[in-house]
Each structure stands twice: as structure tokens, then as C-alpha cells.
Motif scaffolding. Structure first.
Motif, PDB file in Angstrom:
ATOM      1  N   SER A   1       0.843  -1.177  -0.023  1.00 24.78           N
ATOM      2  CA  SER A   1       0.078   0.156  -0.048  1.00 24.78           C
ATOM      3  C   SER A   1       0.878   1.364   0.001  1.00 24.78           C
ATOM      4  CB  SER A   1      -0.825  -0.124   1.090  1.00 24.78           C
ATOM      5  OG  SER A   1      -1.905  -0.982   1.161  1.00 24.78           O
ATOM      6  N   MET A   2       1.866   1.173   0.757  1.00 24.34           N
ATOM      7  CA  MET A   2       2.960   2.442   0.860  1.00 24.34           C
ATOM      8  C   MET A   2       3.298   2.585  -0.730  1.00 24.34           C
ATOM      9  SD  MET A   2       6.269   3.064   3.061  1.00 24.34           S
ATOM     10  CE  MET A   2       7.544   2.568   1.995  1.00 24.34           C
ATOM     11  N   ILE A   3       3.798   1.571  -1.331  1.00 17.59           N
ATOM     12  CA  ILE A   3       4.429   2.010  -2.631  1.00 17.59           C
ATOM     13  C   ILE A   3       3.308   2.443  -3.500  1.00 17.59           C
ATOM     14  CG2 ILE A   3       5.222   0.353  -4.575  1.00 17.59           C
ATOM     15  CD1 ILE A   3       7.039  -1.328  -2.647  1.00 17.59           C
ATOM     16  N   VAL A   4       2.255   1.743  -3.510  1.00 16.94           N
ATOM     17  CA  VAL A   4       1.272   2.195  -4.481  1.00 16.94           C
ATOM     18  C   VAL A   4       0.658   3.482  -4.264  1.00 16.94           C
ATOM     19  CG1 VAL A   4      -1.158   1.982  -5.226  1.00 16.94           C
ATOM     20  CG2 VAL A   4       0.399  -0.241  -5.050  1.00 16.94           C
ATOM     21  N   LEU A   5       0.422   4.046  -3.148  1.00 14.68           N
ATOM     22  CA  LEU A   5       0.157   5.312  -2.633  1.00 14.68           C
ATOM     23  C   LEU A   5       1.374   6.373  -3.053  1.00 14.68           C
ATOM     24  CD1 LEU A   5      -1.822   4.884   0.563  1.00 14.68           C
ATOM     25  CD2 LEU A   5      -2.877   5.446  -1.767  1.00 14.68           C
ATOM     26  N   CYS A   6       2.482   6.077  -2.419  1.00 14.21           N
ATOM     27  CA  CYS A   6       3.352   7.049  -2.696  1.00 14.21           C
ATOM     28  C   CYS A   6       3.772   7.125  -4.403  1.00 14.21           C
ATOM     29  CB  CYS A   6       4.802   6.454  -2.133  1.00 14.21           C
ATOM     30  SG  CYS A   6       4.727   6.629  -0.398  1.00 14.21           S
ATOM     31  N   PHE A   7       3.690   5.915  -5.145  1.00 14.42           N
ATOM     32  CA  PHE A   7       3.771   6.185  -6.418  1.00 14.42           C
ATOM     33  C   PHE A   7       2.738   7.095  -7.128  1.00 14.42           C
ATOM     34  CE2 PHE A   7       3.260   4.980 -10.876  1.00 14.42           C
ATOM     35  CZ  PHE A   7       4.570   5.135 -11.398  1.00 14.42           C
ATOM     36  N   ILE A   8       1.521   6.909  -6.727  1.00 18.19           N
ATOM     37  CA  ILE A   8       0.384   7.738  -7.342  1.00 18.19           C
ATOM     38  C   ILE A   8       0.664   9.310  -6.764  1.00 18.19           C
ATOM     39  CG2 ILE A   8      -2.000   8.216  -7.071  1.00 18.19           C
ATOM     40  CD1 ILE A   8      -2.427   5.157  -6.996  1.00 18.19           C
ATOM     41  N   CYS A   9       1.278   9.478  -5.506  1.00 16.54           N
ATOM     42  CA  CYS A   9       1.305  10.800  -5.080  1.00 16.54           C
ATOM     43  C   CYS A   9       2.481  11.667  -5.824  1.00 16.54           C
ATOM     44  CB  CYS A   9       1.908  10.843  -3.453  1.00 16.54           C
ATOM     45  SG  CYS A   9       0.415  10.466  -2.617  1.00 16.54           S
ATOM     46  N   GLY A  10       3.387  10.613  -6.308  1.00 19.42           N
ATOM     47  CA  GLY A  10       4.300  11.332  -7.164  1.00 19.42           C
ATOM     48  C   GLY A  10       3.801  11.910  -8.590  1.00 19.42           C
ATOM     49  N   VAL A  11       2.989  10.892  -9.087  1.00 23.55           N
ATOM     50  CA  VAL A  11       2.438  11.185 -10.315  1.00 23.55           C
ATOM     51  C   VAL A  11       1.389  12.299 -10.144  1.00 23.55           C
ATOM     52  CG1 VAL A  11       0.682  10.333 -12.018  1.00 23.55           C
ATOM     53  CG2 VAL A  11       2.314   8.801 -11.034  1.00 23.55           C
ATOM     54  N   ALA A  12       0.731  12.647  -9.024  1.00 27.06           N
ATOM     55  CA  ALA A  12      -0.070  13.772  -8.749  1.00 27.06           C
ATOM     56  C   ALA A  12       0.861  15.060  -8.584  1.00 27.06           C
ATOM     57  CB  ALA A  12      -0.914  13.790  -7.541  1.00 27.06           C
ATOM     58  N   CYS A  13       2.118  14.864  -7.740  1.00 24.34           N
ATOM     59  CA  CYS A  13       3.220  15.933  -7.671  1.00 24.34           C
ATOM     60  C   CYS A  13       3.596  16.713  -8.959  1.00 24.34           C
ATOM     61  CB  CYS A  13       4.310  15.561  -6.836  1.00 24.34           C
ATOM     62  SG  CYS A  13       3.856  15.242  -4.993  1.00 24.34           S
ATOM     63  N   TYR A  14       3.895  15.469  -9.797  1.00 25.73           N
ATOM     64  CA  TYR A  14       4.264  16.135 -11.313  1.00 25.73           C
ATOM     65  C   TYR A  14       3.450  16.882 -11.849  1.00 25.73           C
ATOM     66  CZ  TYR A  14       5.867  15.856 -15.835  1.00 25.73           C
ATOM     67  OH  TYR A  14       6.461  16.344 -17.179  1.00 25.73           O
ATOM     68  N   GLN A  15       2.075  16.836 -11.533  1.00 25.62           N
ATOM     69  CA  GLN A  15       1.093  17.594 -12.315  1.00 25.62           C
ATOM     70  C   GLN A  15       1.091  19.027 -11.673  1.00 25.62           C
ATOM     71  OE1 GLN A  15      -0.608  16.799 -14.911  1.00 25.62           O
ATOM     72  NE2 GLN A  15       0.422  14.706 -14.698  1.00 25.62           N
ATOM     73  N   LEU A  16       1.527  19.105 -10.418  1.00 27.27           N
ATOM     74  CA  LEU A  16       1.439  20.440  -9.559  1.00 27.27           C
ATOM     75  C   LEU A  16       2.671  21.350  -9.725  1.00 27.27           C
ATOM     76  CD1 LEU A  16       0.472  18.912  -6.200  1.00 27.27           C
ATOM     77  CD2 LEU A  16      -0.806  20.274  -7.877  1.00 27.27           C
ATOM     78  N   PHE A  17       3.674  20.987 -10.611  1.00 25.30           N
ATOM     79  CA  PHE A  17       4.835  21.734 -10.539  1.00 25.30           C
ATOM     80  C   PHE A  17       5.096  22.176 -12.125  1.00 25.30           C
ATOM     81  CE2 PHE A  17       6.295  18.858  -7.118  1.00 25.30           C
ATOM     82  CZ  PHE A  17       6.569  19.832  -6.111  1.00 25.30           C
ATOM     83  N   GLN A  18       5.873  23.177 -12.046  1.00 22.91           N
ATOM     84  CA  GLN A  18       6.381  23.758 -13.674  1.00 22.91           C
ATOM     85  C   GLN A  18       7.293  22.838 -14.015  1.00 22.91           C
ATOM     86  OE1 GLN A  18       4.336  26.156 -14.921  1.00 22.91           O
ATOM     87  NE2 GLN A  18       3.008  26.265 -13.172  1.00 22.91           N
ATOM     88  N   ILE A  19       7.572  23.179 -15.223  1.00 25.10           N
ATOM     89  CA  ILE A  19       8.742  22.028 -15.794  1.00 25.10           C
ATOM     90  C   ILE A  19       9.969  22.698 -15.406  1.00 25.10           C
ATOM     91  CG2 ILE A  19       8.807  23.522 -17.924  1.00 25.10           C
ATOM     92  CD1 ILE A  19       9.292  19.829 -17.937  1.00 25.10           C
TER      93      ILE A  19
END
Length: 168
Positions: A11-29
């Protein structure tokens, strides 16, 4: 008890991976580039990375997890660091797929090796803790830690072989 721990780590691996994908959307290039510069420079170019920049993230993660998981009072920091590493794995996966547009590179090199590193870092953390229960008394933590380190080094050499194959 073991099933519960496996479910927690998965669960930790899955949730953190998904959070990483979501964080990518929040940042500028430009912010993404700065984070990748700090985390793993190999993703920024499509050239064959130097051995130094392959070794630095590997040794850094291994030493941090090993230090904190064997420390008497700071063991809680090791799974936090692993969670950050998995979040970076999700973050950088999106960058690799979006900017380099190479599913082959992602499927052969990035995804399997980074996922394996994260799983083995969790095994290193779990293996360095003192054994609990009758069944675990016979196996020493040093043997388990040594086995995981050997597996990590083997995986690192396989990754470098895959990199040399992909970046001809």
C-alpha cells in the motif's frame, strides 16, 4: 502478521507512486528539472549516463536506509525516506513517459529497476530490525541485511547492463 506487513508495504508503494504522479502535475517544468537534477540526473538526457551518476543515487539510497534502519532511535526515518524515493519514482516516471516519449526505455530500464530498488530497500529496512518470535530467532539480521545488499548490487549491475544495451 507477515501478511499485514506485506499489505502495508505494498500500500505504501502504490500510494507513494500515485502521489508522485500527482505531484508532477503540480509543478512547472523548470521546477521538475530542478527536482530531477537533485534526484537522478540520468533522466534529463537521452544519452548514455555516466557510471558516476548511476552510482550516486544507488549508494546514497542504500547508505541512508542502512544508516537509519540500524540506528537505535531513528528507525522511523528509513521508511519515510523510502516513501520519498517511491514518490520520486512516480514523479520521474511521468517525466520519462511525457518528455522522452519512450515506452521501451521506461519498460526495460526505469520501471522494473526502480520498483525493484524500492522493494529491496523495504526489505533492507525490514531485515535490519531485530527478529521477533520463535521462528525468526534463528536467522540473524546481519545475514538478511547482507543478502539484501548482495541482491541490490546484483540488481545495480543488471541495470547498468540494461542501460548499456538501451543507449548504444
Amino acid at each position: 502478521m507477515r501478511k499485514t506487513i506485506v499489505i502495508q508495504y505494498t500500500s505504501m508503494i502504490v500510494l507513494c507512486f500515485i502521489c508522485g504522479v500527482a505531484c508532477y502535475q503540480l509543478f512547472q517544468i523548470d521546477q521538475v528539472m530542478q527536482i530531477l537534477e537533485i534526484g537522478d540526473r540520468r533522466l534529463l538526457t537521452m544519452d548514455k549516463p555516466s557510471l558516476l551518476w548511476s552510482v550516486v543515487p544507488f549508494i546514497g539510497a542504500l547508505s541512508v536506509v542502512l544508516f537509519f534502519s540500524t540506528h537505535k532511535y531513528l528507525t522511523i526515518i528509513a521508511p519515510i525516506f523510502i516513501a520519498i524515493k517511491v514518490t520520486f519514482f512516480g514523479f520521474s516516471s511521468v517525466f520519462l513517459l511525457v518528455h522522452h516519449q519512450s515506452v521501451k526505455l521506461y519498460a526495460i530500464w526505469w520501471f522494473p529497476f526502480q520498483l525493484s530498488y524500492c522493494i529491496l530497500l523495504l526489505a533492507l529496512y525490514a531485515g535490519s530490525k531485530k527478529p521477533v518470535g520463535r521462528a525468526m530467532r534463528d536467522s540473524s539480521p546481519k545475514k538478511r541485511v547482507l543478502l539484501v545488499i548482495i541482491l541490490l548490487i546484483f540488481l545495480f549491475s543488471l541495470e547498468n547492463f540494461a542501460i548499456s544495451y538501451l543507449f548504444k
